[in-house]
Design an enzyme around this catalytic site. Structure first.
Site, PDB file in Angstrom:
ATOM      1  N   ASN A 154      37.697  40.904  35.008  1.00 60.74           N
ATOM      2  CA  ASN A 154      37.970  40.659  36.424  1.00 60.74           C
ATOM      3  C   ASN A 154      37.854  41.945  37.207  1.00 60.74           C
ATOM      4  OD1 ASN A 154      40.403  41.695  35.245  1.00 60.74           O
ATOM      5  ND2 ASN A 154      41.455  41.084  37.104  1.00 60.74           N
ATOM      6  N   CYS A 155      37.669  41.788  38.511  1.00 58.95           N
ATOM      7  CA  CYS A 155      37.765  42.880  39.469  1.00 58.95           C
ATOM      8  C   CYS A 155      38.671  42.407  40.578  1.00 58.95           C
ATOM      9  CB  CYS A 155      36.375  43.304  39.954  1.00 58.95           C
ATOM     10  SG  CYS A 155      35.587  42.062  40.982  1.00 58.95           S
ATOM     11  N   ALA A 156      38.686  43.083  41.684  1.00 57.05           N
ATOM     12  CA  ALA A 156      39.619  42.737  42.742  1.00 57.05           C
ATOM     13  C   ALA A 156      39.399  41.348  43.319  1.00 57.05           C
ATOM     14  CB  ALA A 156      39.541  43.771  43.856  1.00 57.05           C
ATOM     15  N   THR A 157      38.163  40.872  43.347  1.00 56.08           N
ATOM     16  CA  THR A 157      37.894  39.598  44.018  1.00 56.08           C
ATOM     17  C   THR A 157      37.244  38.539  43.127  1.00 56.08           C
ATOM     18  OG1 THR A 157      35.737  40.385  44.746  1.00 56.08           O
ATOM     19  CG2 THR A 157      37.607  40.724  46.249  1.00 56.08           C
ATOM     20  N   ARG A 158      36.920  38.873  41.888  1.00 53.71           N
ATOM     21  CA  ARG A 158      36.168  37.932  41.033  1.00 53.71           C
ATOM     22  C   ARG A 158      36.763  37.865  39.636  1.00 53.71           C
ATOM     23  NH1 ARG A 158      33.566  38.263  45.117  1.00 53.71           N
ATOM     24  NH2 ARG A 158      31.457  37.894  45.724  1.00 53.71           N
TER      25      ARG A 158
END
Length: 92
Positions: A84-88
């Site tokens: 994951n990252c901040a938005t996905r």
């Protein structure tokens, strides 16, 4: 081991000094002298326990939803990596 003992002594004396100097509230120490510890009645305890059960039911609903997503992605054998990252949320 020696370094760990030295840091333990440093942390103890620094934190003890700061807690006493600035009168920082820690568990077991009330902020004000006249402040008393609250004792809860059975009714309050039961209400808190009921709220906890409702939270547990919500957690179970989230687990069910997660299981549905995993099934929609083809089951856990079909998923090799989850990142994951901040938005996905990335699923491989």
């Amino acid at each position: 081991i020696i370094i760990g003992l030295c840091f333990t002594a440093i942390y103890f004396f620094v934190f003890r000094f700061l807690i006493l100097k600035f009168n920082i509230a820690t568990p077991g120490r009330e902020k004000e002298e006249g402040q008393e510890t609250k004792l809860y009645s059975k009714k309050e305890y039961r209400e808190r326990k009921q709220a906890s059960k409702e939270t547990a039911a919500a957690d179970e609903t989230q687990r069910d939803t997660a299981a549905l997503y995993i099934e929609a992605l083809g089951g856990k054998d079909n998923i090799t990596e989850v990142t994951n990252c901040a938005t996905r949320l990335r699923v491989t």
